[in-house]
Design an enzyme around this catalytic site. Structure first.
Site, PDB file in Angstrom:
ATOM      1  N   GLN B 205     -30.044  16.972   4.282  1.00 41.87           N
ATOM      2  CA  GLN B 205     -29.700  18.209   3.580  1.00 41.87           C
ATOM      3  C   GLN B 205     -30.591  19.300   4.138  1.00 41.87           C
ATOM      4  OE1 GLN B 205     -27.170  18.049   0.781  1.00 41.87           O
ATOM      5  NE2 GLN B 205     -26.821  16.303   2.141  1.00 41.87           N
ATOM      6  N   ALA B 246     -25.210  21.515  -7.953  1.00 36.40           N
ATOM      7  CA  ALA B 246     -25.192  20.676  -6.754  1.00 36.40           C
ATOM      8  C   ALA B 246     -25.246  21.515  -5.475  1.00 36.40           C
ATOM      9  CB  ALA B 246     -23.945  19.793  -6.765  1.00 36.40           C
ATOM     10  N   HIS B 247     -25.314  20.822  -4.368  1.00 38.49           N
ATOM     11  CA  HIS B 247     -25.501  21.529  -3.085  1.00 38.49           C
ATOM     12  C   HIS B 247     -24.327  22.440  -2.753  1.00 38.49           C
ATOM     13  CE1 HIS B 247     -24.062  17.544  -0.929  1.00 38.49           C
ATOM     14  NE2 HIS B 247     -23.216  17.943  -1.839  1.00 38.49           N
ATOM     15  N   ASN B 248     -24.696  23.581  -2.171  1.00 35.51           N
ATOM     16  CA  ASN B 248     -23.713  24.535  -1.657  1.00 35.51           C
ATOM     17  C   ASN B 248     -22.910  25.271  -2.720  1.00 35.51           C
ATOM     18  OD1 ASN B 248     -23.757  22.137   0.637  1.00 35.51           O
ATOM     19  ND2 ASN B 248     -23.895  24.210   1.406  1.00 35.51           N
ATOM     20  N   SER B 266     -20.316  22.624  -3.663  1.00 32.14           N
ATOM     21  CA  SER B 266     -19.500  23.587  -2.913  1.00 32.14           C
ATOM     22  C   SER B 266     -18.602  24.450  -3.778  1.00 32.14           C
ATOM     23  CB  SER B 266     -18.643  22.876  -1.845  1.00 32.14           C
ATOM     24  OG  SER B 266     -19.487  22.209  -0.940  1.00 32.14           O
TER      25      SER B 266
END
Lengths: 339, 339, 339
Positions: B205, B246-248, B266
């Site tokens: 990541q 969460a990521h993005n 995302s």
């Protein structure tokens, strides 16, 4: 991860990448790339990937110098292509080359507070302001980041990484290469209470937590110690952030739980299961191998057949949803009237 | 917050308060108040407010010396009234006068552990037992409370406040005046995994978290770093406790998420959205501006129209609910039989 | 817990155990046991228990030397039996004899950082790398584990135990014998915001958290300070891990909340309530005494009658569930067509 040898620093030829990832190359092996990016943001000199056909248009338009794609998609790429049927896994391996996990810097920071009876491998790194209790054993290559607390008699397997502010309770055991993210609490007491004469008696929680090799534990996730026996994660179990694992749960190898999932006490989850975000699993259940639970579902019964299960309800415009709620309340009457 | 000048210590005349808050006063400007309280608990010498008409009876009976109320309610007040159509906002500003945030006490506590390559503004306060990593930059007026970990190359904008035990990962950036509550983890790895030959490969990541000015991050909230690109909060985004981002994910300016909300990877959430407690938002969705999600809802589709959405089900007496569950299971049969 | 006197080290005769637990014994009082185990895992020399009839077969087959069981089950035991109608509570007390909570080791660790104006009882233990702020008062027999932060003017009642990495905010008060697990955050700001001219104004949170005697607070649980008045837990309240309690909530004596429960602001929960895992309780509600909420339910209305309530939906095979979801969307039409 083993065998992927040394990291890549600076530009690398595609021929070299293909060799190291054991992938076929379509295109000029002398093209160089120096970093990784998404299809949409990549510029010349970068490499990208496409695993999801939804991104086809981005592949057609990408400015990347190379992409990792399955064979059937390679013809669409406007650039060189490394061929991988499982492009996402190949991408993960490629990123591991460009961004390797830094090795431990062996030694104990001056500000760490190590009990005289702790056993710390000379190849381990103990970061600033961390505490290691009496009788704890820290393996070779372990990185304990800043602000961690490792309780008495805990064991941390070799090459494990605790990112920082991790709590590992007394006697708990982490396997090799386990990764734990900040704020995770491994080995707090389980929620064991007995009501007696109008007040709660705390039931001593005398088990520990045992975590197998290659597991990953997310930020602010909690895994309680067992009541009498242990709470156990197998090998390669992956828990996202804010997951709650109650006492005496066991989770089989290669199972993954997404963010905010909760599992109540004594439940046994099999191997290769996947539980999507914010789902809850009740206590004393048996979930067999290869079960998939969709997001925000409530599992209240054991599951003995592999497959997908769920009970989450997609949100609608509120008025439409409120009408449905009214109808739900009238449902029993409808059934009765119809017969 | 700017321009509200110096704090109030000791009693203050209503005329002075009206001037500083730019509100009209109905009543004697020489009346003094010295603290703030609820309508029900206020005593003479205190000031209160009413923003919600449900508290009308409490207004009629209050012993406060003054209240902040909208014009249409002022006639009900048995005391002096400061007139504010948005009484709650005026109340917030008044409390800010009585209870100002203490300024940073510049300096680094002796017990803090600062990397030689960190850059700490002389006007910043670094609390006891905190860690600041190499290359991190801490702005003027920042307060880093006790037990924080600021990773290498992180940036904390001026006048930000980290209450204590906050984790900020390597390279993450917080804007000016950002407030972070204890136990928040900003910049842990996202949950990126690729299944390959029967085991999980961790996907490095390599993005960071970027948080805009004036955001507030709740206790034990987690915001993961981006996979390749970054996880981004705009300006004035407000996250309550135990939120999971969460990521993005990207979240637009002025959006607020209540406790225990989770947002999967995302997803893009617009500006001025409000998501009520314990709701979950799936991954790879687009939520437009001005969307309101009610409590414990599950958002599984993109939303392109402003408005209210939900799927939470209010609890009922268990027997009634169990009957509905039985009927749910018979619903498909009912539909089929009816045609 | 009081009055259970000294711990048991090494083997103990059943006659002695019966006396100390005030239970009747069926069997030879000279039999010795030396530790506790589950029915299935116990070997000779160990003692076990059965409270749940579902474990009848395990009782019949146990190799334990003794069991704690209700009178009606004692005849099934293939070994000596201590008779307790409430076998689980007796088991809890027995475990407390075998595994007593270690007493505080009075003193302040060299690595702790104690403000000169903190008042620490000489009988308290302050662990490594913990911080105690100005004006805080720590009672006799308290154990503050490693890495805790006790804010200014906080009070920790005698014999309380903070396991480690606990945050207690300024001015918050914990009663006697309170147990707090790692990562819990007591006294972060409540989520008080007022929208004003297009941006959020933070409403200062000037109340504190007050926690009564004998409460237990789980790992990574968060309890926010009150907005104006206080957030209050009565006596013997038990919160599991990752529970979120918003500002101005009050919880009555002996109430227990399981993992991942969230309670929104200003709600009042009565005495002897039990809320199962991952349920959410809305704001500004009144829940009376003796209410049970089942798992993953959403409480959006006040409850004035004791009893069980719920709205959780058990997961089904996904295809069956998807059919039900389709039918839910058609429900209103069905009702209309049927009239």
């Amino acid at each position: 991860m083993k065998g992927e040898a040394s990291a890549i620093a600076g530009p690398v030829r595609l021929g070299e990448l293909a060799r190291r990832l054991a992938l076929d190359l379509r295109g000029d092996p002398d093209i160089e790339v120096k970093s990784a990016a998404t299809l949409a943001s990549a510029r010349p000199g970068q490499i990208s990937f496409m695993a999801n056909p939804a991104y086809r248009d981005q592949l057609l338009a990408t400015r990347a110098s190379a992409v990792i794609v399955p064979a059937k998609t390679a013809g669409l790429a406007p650039c060189a292509a490394l061929i991988a049927e499982d492009a996402y896994a190949a991408w993960a391996r490629l990123l591991g080359l460009f961004h390797p996990v830094p090795a431990a810097c062996p030694g104990v920071d001056d500000s760490a507070c190590i009990d005289a009876d702790a056993v710390i491998d000379p190849g381990a790194e103990i970061g600033p302001l961390s505490r290691v209790g009496a009788g704890a054993r820290i393996g070779a290559g372990v990185v304990v980041g800043p602000g961690c607390v490792i309780g008495p008699d805990a064991r941390i397997g070799s090459d494990a990484r605790l990112a920082g502010q991790v709590f590992v309770g007394a006697g708990c055991c982490l396997g090799e290469r386990v990764v734990v993210h900040p704020g995770a609490v491994i080995g707090a007491d389980g929620f064991g209470l007995a009501m007696h004469e109008g007040h709660w008696i705390k039931v001593p929680q005398i088990g520990v937590v045992r975590i197998g090799d290659d597991c990953e534990i997310g930020a602010n996730t909690t895994i309680d110690r067992g009541a009498i026996e242990d709470t156990v994660l197998g090998r390669d179990v992956r828990l996202d952030n804010q997951v709650q694992i109650a006492h005496n749960v066991t989770i089989g190898d290669h199972t993954a739980l997404a963010g905010c999932v909760g599992v109540a006490g004594s439940t046994r989850i099999g191997r290769y299961c996947m539980i999507a975000g914010a789902s809850g699993v009740g206590g004393h259940l048996e979930i067999c191998d290869h079960v998939v639970i969709t997001a925000m579902s409530t599992v209240l019964n054991s599951i003995s057949e592999p497959g997908q299960y769920g009970s989450g309800i997609p949100a609608r415009p509120l008025r439409a949803w409120q009408k449905i709620l009214v109808r739900l309340g009238q449902l029993d009457r409808l059934f009765r009237s119809g017969r």
